[in-house]
Design a protein around this motif. Structure first.
Motif, PDB file in Angstrom:
ATOM      1  N   THR B 161       6.804  54.529  56.237  1.00 40.84           N
ATOM      2  CA  THR B 161       7.576  54.176  55.045  1.00 40.84           C
ATOM      3  C   THR B 161       6.662  54.078  53.823  1.00 40.84           C
ATOM      4  O   THR B 161       7.011  54.544  52.734  1.00 40.84           O
ATOM      5  CB  THR B 161       8.320  52.851  55.262  1.00 40.84           C
ATOM      6  N   ILE B 162       5.476  53.478  54.014  1.00 47.88           N
ATOM      7  CA  ILE B 162       4.526  53.403  52.892  1.00 47.88           C
ATOM      8  C   ILE B 162       4.195  54.815  52.410  1.00 47.88           C
ATOM      9  O   ILE B 162       4.149  55.086  51.218  1.00 47.88           O
ATOM     10  CB  ILE B 162       3.240  52.657  53.311  1.00 47.88           C
ATOM     11  N   PHE B 163       3.984  55.727  53.365  1.00 51.51           N
ATOM     12  CA  PHE B 163       3.616  57.097  52.988  1.00 51.51           C
ATOM     13  C   PHE B 163       4.715  57.755  52.159  1.00 51.51           C
ATOM     14  O   PHE B 163       4.444  58.309  51.087  1.00 51.51           O
ATOM     15  CB  PHE B 163       3.321  57.919  54.241  1.00 51.51           C
ATOM     16  N   VAL B 164       5.953  57.702  52.629  1.00 55.70           N
ATOM     17  CA  VAL B 164       6.998  58.441  51.905  1.00 55.70           C
ATOM     18  C   VAL B 164       7.349  57.799  50.568  1.00 55.70           C
ATOM     19  O   VAL B 164       7.873  58.471  49.683  1.00 55.70           O
ATOM     20  CB  VAL B 164       8.300  58.630  52.732  1.00 55.70           C
ATOM     21  N   THR B 165       7.068  56.505  50.399  1.00 52.02           N
ATOM     22  CA  THR B 165       7.396  55.862  49.117  1.00 52.02           C
ATOM     23  C   THR B 165       6.160  55.701  48.235  1.00 52.02           C
ATOM     24  O   THR B 165       6.234  55.093  47.169  1.00 52.02           O
ATOM     25  CB  THR B 165       8.030  54.472  49.334  1.00 52.02           C
ATOM     26  N   PHE B 166       5.055  56.277  48.685  1.00 55.37           N
ATOM     27  CA  PHE B 166       3.762  56.106  48.026  1.00 55.37           C
ATOM     28  C   PHE B 166       3.773  56.401  46.519  1.00 55.37           C
ATOM     29  O   PHE B 166       3.311  55.590  45.721  1.00 55.37           O
ATOM     30  CB  PHE B 166       2.760  57.008  48.763  1.00 55.37           C
ATOM     31  N   PRO B 167       4.328  57.549  46.051  1.00 59.54           N
ATOM     32  CA  PRO B 167       4.158  57.893  44.630  1.00 59.54           C
ATOM     33  C   PRO B 167       5.115  57.202  43.653  1.00 59.54           C
ATOM     34  O   PRO B 167       4.886  57.267  42.460  1.00 59.54           O
ATOM     35  CB  PRO B 167       4.424  59.408  44.581  1.00 59.54           C
ATOM     36  N   PHE B 168       6.202  56.574  44.144  1.00 61.59           N
ATOM     37  CA  PHE B 168       7.287  56.167  43.248  1.00 61.59           C
ATOM     38  C   PHE B 168       6.829  55.344  42.041  1.00 61.59           C
ATOM     39  O   PHE B 168       7.142  55.687  40.900  1.00 61.59           O
ATOM     40  CB  PHE B 168       8.354  55.382  44.006  1.00 61.59           C
ATOM     41  N   VAL B 169       6.133  54.233  42.277  1.00 60.11           N
ATOM     42  CA  VAL B 169       5.759  53.355  41.155  1.00 60.11           C
ATOM     43  C   VAL B 169       4.724  54.035  40.267  1.00 60.11           C
ATOM     44  O   VAL B 169       4.842  54.040  39.038  1.00 60.11           O
ATOM     45  CB  VAL B 169       5.243  51.996  41.675  1.00 60.11           C
ATOM     46  N   ALA B 170       3.725  54.675  40.903  1.00 57.91           N
ATOM     47  CA  ALA B 170       2.662  55.307  40.126  1.00 57.91           C
ATOM     48  C   ALA B 170       3.216  56.368  39.182  1.00 57.91           C
ATOM     49  O   ALA B 170       2.863  56.423  38.012  1.00 57.91           O
ATOM     50  CB  ALA B 170       1.628  55.929  41.070  1.00 57.91           C
ATOM     51  N   ARG B 171       4.142  57.197  39.695  1.00 58.16           N
ATOM     52  CA  ARG B 171       4.577  58.307  38.844  1.00 58.16           C
ATOM     53  C   ARG B 171       5.545  57.855  37.754  1.00 58.16           C
ATOM     54  O   ARG B 171       5.761  58.592  36.802  1.00 58.16           O
ATOM     55  CB  ARG B 171       5.133  59.446  39.676  1.00 58.16           C
ATOM     56  N   GLU B 172       6.121  56.681  37.862  1.00 58.17           N
ATOM     57  CA  GLU B 172       6.883  56.133  36.735  1.00 58.17           C
ATOM     58  C   GLU B 172       5.942  55.566  35.683  1.00 58.17           C
ATOM     59  O   GLU B 172       6.170  55.700  34.491  1.00 58.17           O
ATOM     60  CB  GLU B 172       7.838  55.022  37.199  1.00 58.17           C
ATOM     61  N   LEU B 173       4.884  54.873  36.161  1.00 63.98           N
ATOM     62  CA  LEU B 173       4.018  54.157  35.226  1.00 63.98           C
ATOM     63  C   LEU B 173       3.039  55.068  34.483  1.00 63.98           C
ATOM     64  O   LEU B 173       2.731  54.818  33.324  1.00 63.98           O
ATOM     65  CB  LEU B 173       3.227  53.071  35.971  1.00 63.98           C
ATOM     66  N   ILE B 174       2.547  56.109  35.154  1.00 59.30           N
ATOM     67  CA  ILE B 174       1.502  56.928  34.519  1.00 59.30           C
ATOM     68  C   ILE B 174       1.983  57.526  33.186  1.00 59.30           C
ATOM     69  O   ILE B 174       1.331  57.302  32.150  1.00 59.30           O
ATOM     70  CB  ILE B 174       0.976  58.017  35.485  1.00 59.30           C
TER      71      ILE B 174
END
Lengths: 278, 297
Positions: B161-174
């Motif tokens: 689950t960590i792997f598949v949800t890994f980018p969500f927060v980063a790609r909103e914030l960047i």
């Protein structure tokens, strides 16, 4: 790290960057590398046998073929959705704008059982299509339908902002110079949104190729007919054929990475054009 | 799907003039196609979930949700999200801080790496952890010696689950933090604020809506993930069944009403997610407009 970074008075670069790299390496890079090393230890002949058996090739044909077709259908309907949402006013528009993302938000297993129920012989839509001899559930058509469902938001959400940015003056100028509305669309609007359409197509395609949950319930999963590649990987795992599963997975991974690079390139192209146009 | 896109989509409504307008019949046809497609492809599946769940009546619906198996599945789903979302939240903030506030070589490559999990099939996202921690995996023998179970157990489900949800927060914030620049933080440093003070009092208030947006999407995916979790779970009732996996088991047992009853909870989660997302998008749009046109309003 600090020696190469441009001077910034802000603190926390070492900590944030260090944490980012460690977490990325542990969660993403090392596990993905496991696919590579496992594949490399197989030997070429075993690898080739695993990735080119008739059942595996049939699954590639279905997965890639249906994904391409689904992405193409999404381009057409996604463009209509984006167009209607950006340019027209009509009742229910706000609701549609919010619910376009439903395929992102709805868990794939839920979408899968709902679609299978709707399009089975006794389902509300399946029942209507049956007299016409159209079968969707438990055939390759079902795979296509599920992939169209999950891919739609990608095209809508990439085209919508670009279409919204298109300045009205350009269209007015075209009309003033005697272009028909259709000519204006083909010569002015379509070239402007082409990169976005292509990006949406690639993103929908990439997602569709790897999709599992929404497809398996409606597909019927008949080997050689309606068995997608991700399901075949699971089947191999359940038969303890770890090497075979990994070999097929590595083929899909290489394909995904190439597609990711293409999408990144397309997005760079879009941003450049956007910057020039602004 | 970034905040920047949301800004453009909403702010530029085209004013219509005769020369840039389609004939009425074209508009009607296009709107009809969109509405039909919307009804058949989006509304019908959503409605079907609730209709099928309630087909055998309210009592059967409640019975399908209030039993030990269902409760264990709900608990495991909540626990998994409660671990995966905060971890990816911290990562997302750290990654966005280093990428948006500093210049360094290889930045684009790092962003591509962060995006990787989105382009990997969910099935492969599960497979990679089987290759590491499964009985035949790299660490398999060592784990067996020490009697630690990761695959076919809860840790595997959490990892996938960590792997598949890994980018969500980063790609909103960047993109959000890149758009905001770092003048405010630099001013705070000059005024003597410590690193954490800068973050808490300057950065966090600026990124809170984008952060919330990323967390909402991350949570929805964490609770709804099926493929990756399916590979590592082993489908042990009461132990390694998340809600989506439990839906699959019920459905394959032809217990359709119960399957759709559990599925309806996940569909509700999706509806709440979309509603929150719409609200947050409005907030970010307003905030971004303030950045772009500080004088306006």
């Amino acid at each position: 790290m600090t020696s190469v970074k441009r001077y910034s008075p802000l603190p926390g670069f070492r900590l944030a960057m260090g944490y980012t790299l460690v977490y990325l390496t542990l969660i993403v890079l090392i596990p993905l590398a496991a696919v590579g090393t496992k594949t490399l230890t197989m030997g070429w002949e075993a690898f080739w046998a695993a990735v080119s058996s008739p059942r595996v090739v049939a699954s590639y044909q279905l997965s890639f073929g249906a994904s391409l077709l689904a992405a193409a259908i999404n381009v057409v309907f996604g463009l209509i959705f984006a167009w209607v949402l950006v340019r027209y006013r009509f009742p229910g528009k706000g609701l549609i704008d919010s619910l376009v993302d439903l395929p992102f938000a709805l868990p794939t297993a839920v979408a899968g059982i709902a679609l299978a129920t709707i399009y089975s012989e006794n389902g509300p839509v399946g029942k209507l299509l049956e007299p016409w001899g159209i079968e969707i559930a438990y055939t390759p058509n079902g795979v296509l339908l599920a992939l169209v469902f999950i891919g739609l938001p990608f095209v809508v959400r990439t085209v919508q902002p670009v279409l919204g940015d298109l300045e009205k003056e350009v269209e007015e100028a075209a009309a003033g110079l005697g272009a028909s509305r259709w000519q204006t669309f083909l010569r002015i609007i379509l070239p402007h949104i082409a990169p976005a359409l292509l990006t949406g197509f690639a993103m929908a395609f990439a997602r569709a190729v790897g999709e599992y949950g929404s497809v398996i319930f409606i597909a019927g999963n008949v080997p050689m007919v309606s068995e997608i590649t991700p399901l075949l990987i699971i089947t191999k795992l359940e038969q303890y054929d770890y090497a075979g599963a990994t070999a097929v997975a590595s083929v899909m991974l290489v394909f995904s990475f190439v597609l990711l690079l293409i999408i990144n390139g397309l997005q760079g192209w879009m941003q450049n054009r956007h910057a020039k146009g602004a | 799907m970034s905040a920047t896109i949301a800004l453009h989509a909403g702010s530029l409504e085209h004013a219509e003039t005769a020369s840039t307008r389609e004939p009425a019949w074209v508009r009607v046809v296009l709107i009809s196609i969109a509405l039909t497609f919307f009804a058949v492809f989006l509304l019908l599946p959503l409605g079907t979930v609730f209709a099928e769940g309630l087909r055998k009546g309210w009592a059967a619906y409640v019975a399908a949700l209030v039993n030990d198996d269902a409760w264990d599945a709900i608990k495991l789903t909540l626990i998994t999200a409660a671990i995966a979302v905060p971890l990816n939240l911290v990562f997302g903030v750290a990654a966005a801080w280093s990428i948006a506030k500093f210049e360094f070589p290889g930045k684009r490559l790092l962003i591509t790496f962060i995006d990787l999990p989105f382009s990997v099939s969910p099935v492969i996202s599960g497979l990679i952890y089987v290759l590491l921690f499964g009985a035949q995996g790299w660490f398999g023998p060592w784990l067996q010696e020490h009697d630690i179970r990761i695959i076919f157990a809860v840790p595997g489900i959490v990892l996938a689950t960590i792997f598949v949800t890994f980018p969500f927060v980063a790609r909103e914030l960047i993109p959000l933090m890149e758009a905001q620049g770092s003048e405010e933080e630099e001013a705070a440093v000059v005024l003597g604020a410590s690193g954490w003070q800068v973050f808490w009092y300057t950065t966090l208030p600026n990124i809170k809506w984008g952060l919330l947006y990323g967390v909402i999407l991350c949570n929805a995916r964490a609770m709804g993930e099926f493929g990756a979790v399916s590979v590592v779970s082993g489908h042990i009732r009461g132990q390694t069944n998340t809600m989506p996996l439990y839906v699959e088991i019920l459905y394959n047992e032809y217990n359709y009403a119960a399957a759709f009853a559990v599925a309806s909870l996940l569909a509700l989660l999706a509806i709440v997610t979309l509603a929150l997302k719409t609200l947050v998008e409005r907030q970010t749009r307003r905030q971004l407009q303030e950045i772009i046109e500080p004088s306006g309003e």
